[in-house]
Enzyme design. Structure first.
Site, mmCIF file in Angstrom:
data_model
loop_
_atom_site.group_PDB
_atom_site.id
_atom_site.type_symbol
_atom_site.label_atom_id
_atom_site.label_comp_id
_atom_site.label_asym_id
_atom_site.label_seq_id
_atom_site.Cartn_x
_atom_site.Cartn_y
_atom_site.Cartn_z
ATOM 1 C CG LEU A 100 69.911 21.841 51.266
ATOM 2 C CD1 LEU A 100 68.410 22.395 51.456
ATOM 3 C CD2 LEU A 100 70.097 21.039 52.665
ATOM 4 C CE1 TYR A 101 69.216 15.477 43.373
ATOM 5 C CE2 TYR A 101 71.025 16.185 42.354
ATOM 6 C CZ TYR A 101 69.875 15.426 42.590
ATOM 7 O OH TYR A 101 69.772 14.500 41.364
#
Length: 235
Positions: A144-145
């Site tokens: 996600l990051y």
């Protein structure tokens, strides 16, 4: 009040890289505006802090209105505010998706858009967005990051084309891990694995990030835009 001094906005300025940059620009004579969702426990001459959630459109607009009213200009924006998480995708809740993308993507976009509206008055502006080496390294546990920062990089390149005719450059820097709150919860062996993938095998320093930002924001860098520079020797 209007000013002839350079006006700089740094998001996520309460601590870490943001605070370091705020202090650095203030020492060099700039008027520095900073923001975060919480108040800092420090003060600085020439510095004004805004309690602003960059993912909140109305708050971002209010901050820009305040800057415009007091200074009538905005020269440099550094989109430093960001959140991260390290977790296997199968163990990642949807709430993490919302939190990360709200700050890292929505927040960066809103600040870029509103800053450009103010910068275009003087046909000059420098915007620097923060990415990460997690993008090119495709690190497990950072789906996600890294995805959010990939979006920031694409946003950077397209905004560079859209804002170029307005005299505004848009670039990005991708730091390696630095000793900040962003990585303190990450196991040391995982950090070491990242460092071992670098050409220069050490943690990053605030000065490394500032060096690239200094280059991007120079008046002489008017022909440099849409670029992403990764630190540590990542290709």
């Amino acid at each position: 009040m209007t000013t002839d001094r350079q006006v700089v906005l740094i998001t996520g300025a309460r601590k870490g890289i943001g605070r370091f940059l705020a202090e650095r620009f203030a020492r060099n004579g700039a008027l520095v505006e900073g923001c975060s969702r919480e108040s800092p426990d420090w003060s600085l001459e020439g510095y004004t802090h805004h309690l602003t959630d960059v993912a909140d459109e109305s708050q971002v607009k209010a901050m820009m209105t305040s800057i415009a009213r007091r200074h009538s200009r905005l020269d440099i924006v550094i989109n430093n505010a960001g959140v991260a998480a390290m977790n296997h995708s199968l163990l990642t809740p949807a709430a993490s998706l919302d939190r990360i993308f709200d700050t890292n993507v929505r927040g960066t976009f809103l600040v870029c858009r509103e800053a450009a509206r103010l910068m275009q008055r003087r046909r000059f502006g420098r915007i620097v967005n923060l990415s990460t080496i997690a993008v090119p390294l495709r690190l497990e546990g950072e789906a996600l990051y890294a995805a959010s920062k990939s979006a920031v990089e694409t946003l950077t390149r397209i905004l560079a084309r859209e804002f170029g005719p307005l005299g505004i450059t848009v670039n990005a820097v991708g730091p390696t891990p630095i000793e900040t709150d962003l990585i303190r919860g990450v196991p040391s062996d995982k950090i070491q694995k990242i460092v071992d993938n670098l050409a220069i095998r050490r943690l990053g320093r605030f000065e490394d990030v500032a060096n690239v930002i200094d280059f991007f924001v120079r008046p002489e860098s008017e022909y440099v835009t849409g670029q992403v520079i990764y630190l540590g020797g990542v290709s």
